[in-house]
Design a protein around this motif. Structure first.
Motif, short mmCIF file in Angstrom:
data_model
loop_
_atom_site.label_atom_id
_atom_site.label_comp_id
_atom_site.label_asym_id
_atom_site.label_seq_id
_atom_site.Cartn_x
_atom_site.Cartn_y
_atom_site.Cartn_z
N TYR A 194 7.90 8.37 26.33
CA TYR A 194 8.32 8.81 25.38
C TYR A 194 8.65 7.89 24.32
N ARG A 195 8.15 6.19 25.11
CA ARG A 195 8.55 5.34 24.41
C ARG A 195 7.89 4.70 23.59
N VAL A 196 6.09 5.59 24.10
CA VAL A 196 4.96 5.39 23.17
C VAL A 196 4.88 6.40 22.02
N ALA A 197 5.67 7.23 22.49
CA ALA A 197 5.21 8.50 21.00
C ALA A 197 6.15 8.16 19.87
N LYS A 198 7.76 8.20 21.29
CA LYS A 198 8.98 6.63 19.50
C LYS A 198 8.37 5.70 19.18
N VAL A 199 7.75 4.76 19.24
CA VAL A 199 7.46 4.03 19.17
C VAL A 199 6.38 4.46 18.44
N ALA A 200 5.31 5.26 18.20
CA ALA A 200 4.36 5.72 17.54
C ALA A 200 5.14 6.44 16.43
N VAL A 201 6.34 7.28 16.23
CA VAL A 201 6.75 7.79 15.25
C VAL A 201 7.45 6.46 13.98
#
Length: 288
Positions: A194-201
């Motif tokens: 979730y962290r990785v995906a939201k940092v990417a967003v």
């Protein structure tokens, strides 16, 4: 004069539902409630109808390219464009702090890769002067990443889509091989996908702004706060209706100069690049 159109993805419940509710009350145009599941979407519309509100409904599964295309064609044919687009559809892994590779892959697909499909198929419909809001998270601030190599690449002012995609791929490969270091991600790499995906967003938001600058479109990302929803298993410090206030402000009232920014739930613009800040998500906040 064309009819104004607002679209909120994943809006049959939670913050998305509350954003639709607020738009129905304050936006002078048509508001689309969308959901992956048709029955749930229509039930949500009926709930708003009971309050005297009249959103339009269309099925939209953000990870299904064919579904996004159908929706895009529908909007193009009926209204010719979109004025407000809120990318809200997401899943979290609140029940478990660490997940299997398959679960991590699914979280990344829905929370990050779907935005690339939306960008390709729906962004061309956003009218000049329109507003796009990517719902991120405190998990989406750069301080969630502790790996120095990736902090360096993601904070480069000449960031490219390739950088972001390689970062996501690095995480998925580490997850698959079971060798992700707990030092690479904040808070002992809890909720890592979730962290990785939201940092990417959040990083992608800045690239999207650069691309759409010439059309005077505002693209921002924001952390809606820890909200009592199904996604947080009821943990949180305020309701979905309260959490919808800042998103509504950003798409309806914020100055047009607010662009490519990462915004906190209290409307404060934060420095996304401050990797040493204390903005990362802490599992301690979920302990009631």
């Amino acid at each position: 004069m064309s009819v104004k159109v607002a679209v909120v993805t994943g809006s049959n419940k939670g913050i998305g539902f509350s954003i639709v509710k607020g738009l129905c009350k304050r936006f002078d145009g048509i508001v689309y409630l969308t959901s992956r599941d048709d029955a749930r979407g229509r039930a949500a519309v009926a709930q708003l109808n009971a309050l005297g509100l009249s959103p339009h409904y269309h099925q939209l599964d953000v990870v299904d390219r064919a579904s996004v295309l159908r929706f895009s064609d529908h909007i193009k044919e009926k209204y010719g464009g979109i004025d407000i687009l809120v990318n809200n559809a997401a899943i979290a892994n609140s029940a478990e702090w660490y997940n299997s590779y398959e679960e991590n892959k699914n979280i990344v697909e829905i929370n990050y890769k779907s935005i690339l499909t939306i960008q390709e198929l729906l962004f061309p419909l956003v009218r000049n002067g329109g507003r796009i809001l990517n719902i991120s998270s405190d998990c989406g601030h750069l301080s969630n990443i502790k790996n120095k190599y990736w902090i360096g690449r993601l904070s480069n002012k000449n960031l490219t889509l390739n950088d972001i995609n390689e970062f996501v791929q690095w995480f998925l490969e580490k997850s698959k091989n079971g060798n992700l270091s707990k030092d690479d991600i904040a808070d002992n790499a809890t909720f890592a996908a979730y962290r990785v995906a939201k940092v990417a967003v959040s990083a992608l938001t800045m690239l999207q702004q650069k691309e759409l600058e010439g059309r005077n479109i505002c693209v921002n990302s924001m952390h809606p706060g820890l909200v009592r929803t199904d996604m947080t298993l009821g943990a949180g410090f305020y309701s979905a209706d309260e959490a919808a206030e800042t998103p509504l402000y950003l798409v309806l009232e914020a100055p047009a100069t607010l662009k490519g920014s990462y915004i906190w739930y209290d409307k404060k613009v934060l420095d996304w690049y401050d990797c040493n800040a204390d903005y990362y998500f802490k599992t301690a906040t979920l302990r009631k």
